[in-house]
Design an enzyme around this catalytic site. Sequence first.
Site, PDB file in Angstrom:
ATOM      1  N   ARG A 223       1.444  -4.700   0.333  1.00 40.07           N
ATOM      2  CA  ARG A 223       1.981  -5.149  -0.957  1.00 40.07           C
ATOM      3  C   ARG A 223       1.298  -6.453  -1.324  1.00 40.07           C
ATOM      4  O   ARG A 223       1.046  -7.308  -0.453  1.00 40.07           O
ATOM      5  CB  ARG A 223       3.497  -5.381  -0.884  1.00 40.07           C
ATOM      6  N   HIS A 271      -4.464   0.583  -6.163  1.00 40.75           N
ATOM      7  CA  HIS A 271      -3.269   1.147  -5.518  1.00 40.75           C
ATOM      8  C   HIS A 271      -3.441   2.664  -5.295  1.00 40.75           C
ATOM      9  O   HIS A 271      -2.636   3.474  -5.757  1.00 40.75           O
ATOM     10  CB  HIS A 271      -2.011   0.863  -6.352  1.00 40.75           C
TER      11      HIS A 271
HETATM   12  N1  LIG Z   1      -1.025   1.121  -1.065  1.00 40.57           N
HETATM   13  C1  LIG Z   1      -0.368   2.257  -1.024  1.00 40.57           C
HETATM   14  O1  LIG Z   1      -0.796   3.252  -1.600  1.00 40.57           O
HETATM   15  C2  LIG Z   1       0.916   2.336  -0.231  1.00 40.57           C
HETATM   16  C3  LIG Z   1       1.506   3.585  -0.024  1.00 40.57           C
HETATM   17  C4  LIG Z   1       2.662   3.651   0.752  1.00 40.57           C
HETATM   18  C5  LIG Z   1       3.220   2.500   1.282  1.00 40.57           C
HETATM   19  N2  LIG Z   1       2.617   1.295   1.054  1.00 40.57           N
HETATM   20  C6  LIG Z   1       3.185   0.067   1.631  1.00 40.57           C
HETATM   21  O2  LIG Z   1       3.183   0.178   3.057  1.00 40.57           O
HETATM   22  C7  LIG Z   1       4.392  -0.409   3.534  1.00 40.57           C
HETATM   23  C8  LIG Z   1       4.682   0.072   4.938  1.00 40.57           C
HETATM   24  O3  LIG Z   1       5.087   1.433   4.893  1.00 40.57           O
HETATM   25  P1  LIG Z   1       5.719   2.150   6.177  1.00 40.57           P
HETATM   26  O4  LIG Z   1       6.107   3.511   5.769  1.00 40.57           O
HETATM   27  O5  LIG Z   1       4.825   1.988   7.354  1.00 40.57           O
HETATM   28  O6  LIG Z   1       7.010   1.225   6.393  1.00 40.57           O
HETATM   29  P2  LIG Z   1       7.968   1.179   7.663  1.00 40.57           P
HETATM   30  O7  LIG Z   1       7.913   2.451   8.438  1.00 40.57           O
HETATM   31  O8  LIG Z   1       9.290   0.711   7.160  1.00 40.57           O
HETATM   32  O9  LIG Z   1       7.313   0.055   8.612  1.00 40.57           O
HETATM   33  C9  LIG Z   1       7.347  -1.304   8.284  1.00 40.57           C
HETATM   34  C10 LIG Z   1       6.811  -2.090   9.459  1.00 40.57           C
HETATM   35  O10 LIG Z   1       6.810  -3.475   9.108  1.00 40.57           O
HETATM   36  C11 LIG Z   1       7.505  -4.206  10.109  1.00 40.57           C
HETATM   37  N3  LIG Z   1       8.194  -5.352   9.542  1.00 40.57           N
HETATM   38  C12 LIG Z   1       9.068  -5.402   8.512  1.00 40.57           C
HETATM   39  N4  LIG Z   1       9.504  -6.660   8.323  1.00 40.57           N
HETATM   40  C13 LIG Z   1       8.908  -7.421   9.265  1.00 40.57           C
HETATM   41  C14 LIG Z   1       8.978  -8.781   9.599  1.00 40.57           C
HETATM   42  N5  LIG Z   1       9.760  -9.639   8.927  1.00 40.57           N
HETATM   43  N6  LIG Z   1       8.238  -9.213  10.633  1.00 40.57           N
HETATM   44  C15 LIG Z   1       7.463  -8.366  11.353  1.00 40.57           C
HETATM   45  N7  LIG Z   1       7.349  -7.042  11.087  1.00 40.57           N
HETATM   46  C16 LIG Z   1       8.076  -6.579  10.051  1.00 40.57           C
HETATM   47  C17 LIG Z   1       8.507  -3.223  10.674  1.00 40.57           C
HETATM   48  O11 LIG Z   1       8.954  -3.678  11.936  1.00 40.57           O
HETATM   49  P3  LIG Z   1       9.935  -2.782  12.843  1.00 40.57           P
HETATM   50  O12 LIG Z   1       9.029  -1.714  13.451  1.00 40.57           O
HETATM   51  O13 LIG Z   1      10.450  -3.734  13.851  1.00 40.57           O
HETATM   52  O14 LIG Z   1      10.961  -2.212  11.920  1.00 40.57           O
HETATM   53  C18 LIG Z   1       7.673  -1.952  10.718  1.00 40.57           C
HETATM   54  O15 LIG Z   1       6.874  -1.940  11.871  1.00 40.57           O
HETATM   55  C19 LIG Z   1       5.416  -0.005   2.479  1.00 40.57           C
HETATM   56  O16 LIG Z   1       6.558  -0.831   2.525  1.00 40.57           O
HETATM   57  C20 LIG Z   1       4.633  -0.191   1.210  1.00 40.57           C
HETATM   58  O17 LIG Z   1       4.769  -1.524   0.784  1.00 40.57           O
HETATM   59  C21 LIG Z   1       1.480   1.197   0.304  1.00 40.57           C
END
Ligand SMILES: NC(=O)c1ccc[n+]([C@@H]2O[C@H](COP(=O)([O-])OP(=O)(O)OC[C@H]3O[C@@H](n4cnc5c(N)ncnc54)[C@H](OP(=O)(O)O)[C@@H]3O)[C@@H](O)[C@H]2O)c1
Length: 308
Positions: A223, A271
């Site tokens: 993000r 994006h």
């Molecule tokens: N560019 C694009 O096209 C696109 C597409 C889809 C998603 N995204 C982005 O990718 C992000 C991640 O997606 P995801 O499905 O992998 O999300 P997810 O499964 O919820 O994983 C988020 C990760 O971030 C960690 N995290 C959250 N808050 C934290 C903090 N304060 N300190 C340290 N680690 C933290 C979490 O830790 P824990 O393992 O301990 O919970 C987890 O490992 C989305 O939220 C979105 O913003 C971008």
Amino acid sequence: MTPNVFFTGGPEDWARYETPLRDALAAEGIAARVSPDCPDPAAVDYLVFLPGTVSDFTPFTRARAVLSLWAGVETITGNPTLTQPLARMVDDSLTEGMVEYVTGHVLRHHLGIDGFIGATRWEKAVPPLARDRRVTVLGLGELGSACATALAALRFDVAGWSRRPRRIAGITCLSGQEGLQQALERAEILVLLLPRTPETEDILNPQSIAALPPGAVVINPGRGALIDEAALLAALDDGHLGHATLDTFRTEPLPADHPFWQHPRVTVTPHIAAETRPETASRVIAANIRRAEAGAPLLYRVDRAAGY
Ligand SMILES: NC(=O)c1ccc[n+]([C@@H]2O[C@H](COP(=O)([O-])OP(=O)(O)OC[C@H]3O[C@@H](n4cnc5c(N)ncnc54)[C@H](OP(=O)(O)O)[C@@H]3O)[C@@H](O)[C@H]2O)c1
């Protein structure tokens, strides 16, 4: 009872989703009424949600779940009117897209591909092997762990950082503030795959950027708000950072006069790292509706307190 499913997107989204969503619900054996129109919010059982549509969830008094078509849910986690359970999108196609994006851009920088495009002289610049290249992935969730694992399979030396301690085969898993420092100090290539929350906003700031090794490359498909833009530009200008490949921005579309567009050390992608695809995403939505109808817990439920 036949559940009512309200698709919150506009006509263009509905044109892409109508058939896949109806087909997926039928495949799950659910005889639902699905519509992009909502004459009576109090009669809606499920919302299939796209960001920028519904902002007041109060009238949806009967809704059993809000099912996001996006993985990132930062636009509604803080919405005080949202009292219904919220599930986000986790989908194989989304993950595959992100793995391809991250792997491709890591390899571009690792191999120094830019240096050979348009070259007119025989200058040998042999890249190290992947095993000698340290990559760090901030965020080890659905997307971060898949990307870290794919990079490790190419033999990159991969570390990852998450909020809670994790164990992933082949990855040096770190957590906590000390873990973040270690993760940054080793990151020749840094990939940001954190969600946007109050804790992660500006996680790349003057101090954390200074912790990166000289010449480090930043890849941000997470993000835009994860990065302090002024600090990033300053570090690119003074040469501390080698390059930034950015897919997400604080304002999207990225304004035409934004300095990222013209910066020689910035690559902007609009994006496109991981797009939600109607066929596969509809299957995830239908499976979750089937579970909710059967009284089973929702998959991919958002932890509202954590913000993701
Ligand atoms: N560019 C694009 O096209 C696109 C597409 C889809 C998603 N995204 C982005 O990718 C992000 C991640 O997606 P995801 O499905 O992998 O999300 P997810 O499964 O919820 O994983 C988020 C990760 O971030 C960690 N995290 C959250 N808050 C934290 C903090 N304060 N300190 C340290 N680690 C933290 C979490 O830790 P824990 O393992 O301990 O919970 C987890 O490992 C989305 O939220 C979105 O913003 C971008």
